[in-house]
Write a protein that holds these residues in place. Structure first.
Motif, PDB file in Angstrom:
ATOM      1  N   ASP A  17      -6.200  -2.236  -9.976  1.00 17.02           N
ATOM      2  CA  ASP A  17      -6.509  -1.904  -8.585  1.00 17.02           C
ATOM      3  C   ASP A  17      -5.383  -2.356  -7.659  1.00 17.02           C
ATOM      4  O   ASP A  17      -4.980  -1.633  -6.736  1.00 17.02           O
ATOM      5  CB  ASP A  17      -7.814  -2.567  -8.161  1.00 17.02           C
ATOM      6  N   VAL A  18      -4.883  -3.560  -7.888  1.00 15.35           N
ATOM      7  CA  VAL A  18      -3.795  -4.082  -7.061  1.00 15.35           C
ATOM      8  C   VAL A  18      -2.534  -3.250  -7.247  1.00 15.35           C
ATOM      9  O   VAL A  18      -1.832  -2.912  -6.273  1.00 15.35           O
ATOM     10  CB  VAL A  18      -3.525  -5.561  -7.413  1.00 15.35           C
ATOM     11  N   ALA A  19      -2.227  -2.905  -8.508  1.00 14.90           N
ATOM     12  CA  ALA A  19      -1.038  -2.097  -8.779  1.00 14.90           C
ATOM     13  C   ALA A  19      -1.116  -0.752  -8.062  1.00 14.90           C
ATOM     14  O   ALA A  19      -0.131  -0.288  -7.462  1.00 14.90           O
ATOM     15  CB  ALA A  19      -0.885  -1.900 -10.288  1.00 14.90           C
ATOM     16  N   ALA A  20      -2.300  -0.138  -8.102  1.00 16.16           N
ATOM     17  CA  ALA A  20      -2.468   1.156  -7.435  1.00 16.16           C
ATOM     18  C   ALA A  20      -2.278   1.022  -5.929  1.00 16.16           C
ATOM     19  O   ALA A  20      -1.626   1.861  -5.285  1.00 16.16           O
ATOM     20  CB  ALA A  20      -3.839   1.727  -7.757  1.00 16.16           C
ATOM     21  N   ALA A  21      -2.839  -0.031  -5.357  1.00 17.13           N
ATOM     22  CA  ALA A  21      -2.721  -0.236  -3.910  1.00 17.13           C
ATOM     23  C   ALA A  21      -1.284  -0.502  -3.493  1.00 17.13           C
ATOM     24  O   ALA A  21      -0.860  -0.116  -2.390  1.00 17.13           O
ATOM     25  CB  ALA A  21      -3.619  -1.388  -3.477  1.00 17.13           C
ATOM     26  N   ALA A  22      -0.523  -1.167  -4.363  1.00 14.82           N
ATOM     27  CA  ALA A  22       0.871  -1.485  -4.049  1.00 14.82           C
ATOM     28  C   ALA A  22       1.823  -0.372  -4.443  1.00 14.82           C
ATOM     29  O   ALA A  22       3.015  -0.434  -4.115  1.00 14.82           O
ATOM     30  CB  ALA A  22       1.271  -2.785  -4.750  1.00 14.82           C
ATOM     31  N   GLY A  23       1.317   0.622  -5.184  1.00 14.99           N
ATOM     32  CA  GLY A  23       2.163   1.728  -5.606  1.00 14.99           C
ATOM     33  C   GLY A  23       3.154   1.354  -6.684  1.00 14.99           C
ATOM     34  O   GLY A  23       4.279   1.865  -6.718  1.00 14.99           O
TER      35      GLY A  23
END
Length: 360
Positions: A17-23
């Motif tokens: 989830d964090v990776a997706a939010a940070a791109g």
């Protein structure tokens, strides 16, 4: 029909989830948290900002342990019931030094008690199954110690405190045999010839009372054996040896009453710990004996015992907290994949008010 409720664990924000939010990729996000590997500062800041926004504290520690093959835990086998160990300042001060050193390495501690009764199995189930990267044995009886044997079978690197140096374990000890010889010689130099000894436990049966020659030959625990040998090194042949089940004041008091009640009482009592010695002093007071006028008492450990005032024990001081820290440093060496050489720390005779010339 009630609606299905999701487990709270399944609702937690994940690294994905964090990776997706940070791109970024999941692997890049993982690098941002671990601090290892090449990653731009701006990228790391973006990942950490996304984590803060999503209230994500970091990767699951269990998953990290599984990937690294380590638990982050050091198993400390205290060799006695925890309720007794935490009444003994010797154990507490050494554990304080050990835990403080391990904490600096981000390692946790699992305290494993010893059996409280001889009928119980000698090896706690945690020794056989608990996840631990290194084990520490505070009371090892020797090469045949069943706990050490179990850890060897598991392949757990081990630090033995005051045990016998062996090639496949790390050992940290003190010069207790020499220290006991010093304090025994101190008593001899004061003119004492009738010297009794109050000893630590001989083995896991934890007997109590004056022992005979046959029982003396059965001593298994190395700490007790070395301190008896130190007394013999000074040429002292004790008029009596009293075995105790634990290093506690009440056991020293019981020994003192038994040894000092007769007409042929010893003029000095050499104890293998300060708590035992303080119990002997209290027993002497109960019996109306002057310390050291009627009987001298000496101990071992160098504890601060203000409640014994006005008496100040003659004792052999050992570096308790530093010994614990040294055990922690040995743990670090084992985690690096090397066996450190045996460490033997010095002790110091401190003459107090409880020893004096033998009565005429």
């Amino acid at each position: 029909m009630l609606p299905t409720r999701r487990c709270p664990l399944s609702q937690r924000t994940t690294l994905a989830d964090v990776a997706a939010a940070a791109g970024v990729s999941v692997s890049t996000a993982s690098l941002a948290f671990s601090g290892a590997g090449p990653i731009a500062a701006a990228t790391r800041e973006r990942v950490l900002a996304a984590a803060a926004e999503l209230d994500y504290s970091g990767p699951n520690p269990l998953g990290r342990q599984l990937r690294s093959g380590r638990s982050g835990i050091v198993g400390v086998v205290v060799g006695d019931a925890l309720r007794r160990s935490f009444r003994d300042p010797v154990s507490v001060q050494m554990l304080d030094g050990l835990v403080g050193t391990l904490g600096e390495m981000n390692l946790g501690v699992l305290l494993i008690p010893g059996p409280t009764d001889p009928s119980e199995p000698p090896v706690d189930p945690l020794v056989l199954s608990a996840a631990m990267d290194v084990a520490v044995l505070l009371w090892a009886s020797g090469s045949a110690d069943p706990v050490l044997a179990a850890l060897r079978r598991r392949g757990v690197p081990t630090v033995v405190v005051e045990g016998i140096p062996e090639p496949d374990v790390a050992t940290v000890g003190i010069e207790d045999r020499q220290g006991i010889a010093q304090v025994a010689q101190h008593l001899v130099d004061l003119g004492h010839r009738r010297i009794a000894c109050v000893a630590l436990p001989f083995d896991r049966t934890r007997g109590e009372g004056v022992v005979d020659a046959e029982r003396l030959a059965q001593v298994q625990w190395q700490i007790t054996r070395r301190r008896l040998d130190g007394m013999y090194d000074a040429g002292v042949q004790p008029v009596a040896v009293y075995e105790t089940p634990a290093s506690l004041v009440e056991h020293g008091a019981a020994a003192g009453r038994a040894l000092l009640s007769g007409a042929d009482r010893p003029t000095a009592v050499l104890c293998q710990s300060d708590l035992l010695a303080s119990g002997v002093v209290l027993a002497a007071r109960e019996l109306g004996l002057a310390v050291p006028g009627d009987v001298s008492v000496a101990g071992f450990d160098g504890l601060d015992l203000p409640w014994l005032a006005p008496d100040v024990l003659t004792t052999v001081a050992q570096p308790l907290a530093e010994k614990g820290a040294e055990v922690g440093r040995s743990v670090a060496r084992l985690l690096e994949g090397t066996y450190p050489p045996p460490v033997v720390m010095p002790v110091e005779l401190r003459v107090g008010t409880t020893t004096g010339p033998a009565p005429a």
